[in-house]
Motif scaffolding. Structure first.
Motif, short mmCIF file in Angstrom:
data_model
loop_
_atom_site.label_atom_id
_atom_site.label_comp_id
_atom_site.label_asym_id
_atom_site.label_seq_id
_atom_site.Cartn_x
_atom_site.Cartn_y
_atom_site.Cartn_z
N GLY A 166 0.79 -1.22 0.00
CA GLY A 166 0.00 0.00 0.00
C GLY A 166 0.82 1.27 0.00
N GLY A 167 2.09 1.18 -0.40
CA GLY A 167 2.94 2.36 -0.39
C GLY A 167 2.41 3.50 -1.24
N GLU A 168 1.92 3.18 -2.43
CA GLU A 168 1.38 4.21 -3.31
C GLU A 168 0.16 4.88 -2.70
OE1 GLU A 168 2.45 2.98 -7.86
OE2 GLU A 168 0.86 1.86 -6.88
N VAL A 169 -0.66 4.09 -2.00
CA VAL A 169 -1.86 4.63 -1.37
C VAL A 169 -1.48 5.61 -0.27
CG1 VAL A 169 -3.95 4.07 -0.05
CG2 VAL A 169 -3.19 2.57 -1.91
N VAL A 170 -0.51 5.23 0.55
CA VAL A 170 -0.08 6.09 1.64
C VAL A 170 0.52 7.38 1.11
CG1 VAL A 170 1.47 6.28 3.62
CG2 VAL A 170 0.31 4.12 3.17
N VAL A 171 1.36 7.28 0.07
CA VAL A 171 1.96 8.47 -0.52
C VAL A 171 0.88 9.38 -1.09
CG1 VAL A 171 3.40 9.31 -2.41
CG2 VAL A 171 4.19 7.42 -1.01
N GLY A 172 -0.12 8.80 -1.74
CA GLY A 172 -1.22 9.59 -2.29
C GLY A 172 -1.95 10.37 -1.21
N ARG A 173 -2.18 9.75 -0.06
CA ARG A 173 -2.86 10.42 1.04
C ARG A 173 -2.00 11.56 1.60
NH1 ARG A 173 -4.80 4.94 4.16
NH2 ARG A 173 -6.50 4.36 2.73
N LEU A 174 -0.71 11.31 1.75
CA LEU A 174 0.18 12.35 2.26
C LEU A 174 0.24 13.54 1.32
CD1 LEU A 174 3.17 10.22 3.61
CD2 LEU A 174 1.44 11.40 4.95
N GLU A 175 0.33 13.27 0.02
CA GLU A 175 0.39 14.37 -0.94
C GLU A 175 -0.92 15.14 -0.99
OE1 GLU A 175 1.64 12.53 -4.57
OE2 GLU A 175 3.78 12.69 -4.04
N ALA A 176 -2.05 14.44 -0.84
CA ALA A 176 -3.34 15.12 -0.81
C ALA A 176 -3.44 16.03 0.40
CB ALA A 176 -4.49 14.11 -0.82
N GLU A 177 -2.93 15.56 1.55
CA GLU A 177 -2.94 16.36 2.76
C GLU A 177 -2.03 17.58 2.60
OE1 GLU A 177 -3.86 17.79 6.44
OE2 GLU A 177 -4.83 16.16 5.32
N GLU A 178 -0.86 17.39 1.99
CA GLU A 178 0.05 18.51 1.76
C GLU A 178 -0.59 19.55 0.84
OE1 GLU A 178 3.52 16.68 0.22
OE2 GLU A 178 4.19 15.89 2.16
N GLU A 179 -1.33 19.08 -0.16
CA GLU A 179 -2.00 20.00 -1.08
C GLU A 179 -3.09 20.78 -0.37
OE1 GLU A 179 -4.45 19.90 -5.34
OE2 GLU A 179 -3.40 18.11 -4.61
N ARG A 180 -3.83 20.11 0.52
CA ARG A 180 -4.87 20.80 1.29
C ARG A 180 -4.26 21.87 2.19
NH1 ARG A 180 -7.22 15.58 1.51
NH2 ARG A 180 -6.20 15.17 3.52
N GLU A 181 -3.15 21.54 2.83
CA GLU A 181 -2.49 22.50 3.70
C GLU A 181 -1.97 23.70 2.90
OE1 GLU A 181 0.54 20.49 5.86
OE2 GLU A 181 -0.86 19.29 7.07
N ALA A 182 -1.46 23.43 1.70
CA ALA A 182 -0.96 24.52 0.86
C ALA A 182 -2.11 25.45 0.45
CB ALA A 182 -0.26 23.96 -0.37
N ARG A 183 -3.26 24.88 0.10
CA ARG A 183 -4.41 25.70 -0.28
C ARG A 183 -4.91 26.51 0.91
NH1 ARG A 183 -6.28 21.00 -3.16
NH2 ARG A 183 -7.74 20.61 -1.46
N HIS A 184 -4.89 25.89 2.10
CA HIS A 184 -5.32 26.59 3.31
C HIS A 184 -4.40 27.77 3.59
CE1 HIS A 184 -6.87 27.26 7.35
NE2 HIS A 184 -5.64 27.20 7.80
N GLN A 185 -3.09 27.57 3.41
CA GLN A 185 -2.14 28.65 3.65
C GLN A 185 -2.33 29.77 2.64
OE1 GLN A 185 0.06 28.84 6.29
NE2 GLN A 185 0.27 30.94 5.55
N GLN A 186 -2.60 29.41 1.40
CA GLN A 186 -2.84 30.43 0.38
C GLN A 186 -4.08 31.25 0.71
OE1 GLN A 186 -3.06 28.29 -3.32
NE2 GLN A 186 -0.84 27.99 -3.47
N GLU A 187 -5.13 30.58 1.19
CA GLU A 187 -6.36 31.29 1.55
C GLU A 187 -6.12 32.20 2.75
OE1 GLU A 187 -10.26 32.66 1.67
OE2 GLU A 187 -9.07 31.70 0.09
N LEU A 188 -5.34 31.72 3.72
CA LEU A 188 -5.01 32.53 4.89
C LEU A 188 -4.23 33.76 4.48
CD1 LEU A 188 -5.05 32.84 7.96
CD2 LEU A 188 -2.97 31.46 8.06
N ASN A 189 -3.26 33.58 3.58
CA ASN A 189 -2.48 34.73 3.10
C ASN A 189 -3.36 35.73 2.38
OD1 ASN A 189 -0.16 33.59 4.13
ND2 ASN A 189 0.45 32.65 2.19
N ARG A 190 -4.33 35.22 1.60
CA ARG A 190 -5.24 36.11 0.88
C ARG A 190 -6.08 36.93 1.84
NH1 ARG A 190 -10.25 36.62 -0.60
NH2 ARG A 190 -10.87 34.77 0.59
N GLN A 191 -6.54 36.30 2.93
CA GLN A 191 -7.35 37.00 3.91
C GLN A 191 -6.55 38.04 4.69
OE1 GLN A 191 -9.22 34.05 6.37
NE2 GLN A 191 -10.39 33.15 4.69
#
Length: 199
Positions: free
Chosen positions: A144-169
């Motif tokens: 399940g290595g690919e599955v775990v990596v996919g979840r980690l990258e999705a979480e990193e992408e969500r955090e990046a979007r959250h930071q971008q929104e925070l910066n915009r505000q």
């Protein structure tokens, strides 16, 4: 051979090809071999047991393994000690190897981005695996290595979007923040300044 069993180098020499082993040199030709059921064509070095797979063939093999990969959360090490440099040192070969198909130097890449298994890759043609590296890759995918990596990258992408929104505000507040204080702002200073404006 089944994907859940180890890939043991064949003792019988197959049909010789015109491609040379990237690790052992021009004097050592790769031989044909089929793995899996139905068989997938690969080229193997009788000397070092390295394997060459065209990109399409590797994808077929990985698809079979993915079909039986762990579907539940598993504990898996994403960055084990890399194996490539050890194999190169033992074989005495060059750090960058020539592609068996086009002879251009292949790139070294961390398979799956975070498996910790460093393989040789020619983008137009395929992958070279030192002895036992393909087994390690299939085992990592199966666990399940690919599955775990996919979840980690999705979480990193969500955090990046959250930071971008925070910066915009914060942009309107940053525009009103006293110019003399910019570049030295701390969280406490910002909260104090906001509290004054709210009063």
């Amino acid at each position: 051979h089944h994907c859940a069993t180890p890939l043991i180098p064949s003792g019988d020499a197959g049909t010789p090809s015109r491609q040379s082993c990237p690790a052992c040199g021009d004097e050592h030709l790769l031989t044909s071999r089929r793995i899996g059921d139905p068989g997938i064509g690969v080229l193997e070095c009788p000397r070092c047991a390295g394997l060459w797979l065209a990109s399409e063939e590797l994808e077929l093999l990985l698809d079979r393994v993915r079909a039986t990969a762990a579907s539940t959360e598993v504990e898996i090490v994403l960055e084990p000690r890399t194996q490539h440099s050890t194999a190169v040192a033992e074989q005495g070969g060059a750090l960058y190897r020539p592609c068996p198909a086009c002879s251009k130097l292949m790139h070294r890449r961390n398979f799956g981005r975070k498996s910790g298994i460093i393989v040789d890759h020619c983008r137009p043609h395929g992958y070279w695996f030192d002895a036992q590296e393909l087994e390690s890759v299939l085992r990592w995918v199966r666990k399940g290595g690919e599955v775990v990596v996919g979840r980690l990258e999705a979480e990193e992408e969500r955090e990046a979007r959250h930071q971008q929104e925070l910066n915009r505000q914060l942009e309107p507040l940053d525009a009103e923040w006293p110019r003399s204080n910019r570049g030295a702002r701390t969280l406490i200073d910002l909260l104090d300044w906001m509290a004054i404006r709210i009063r």
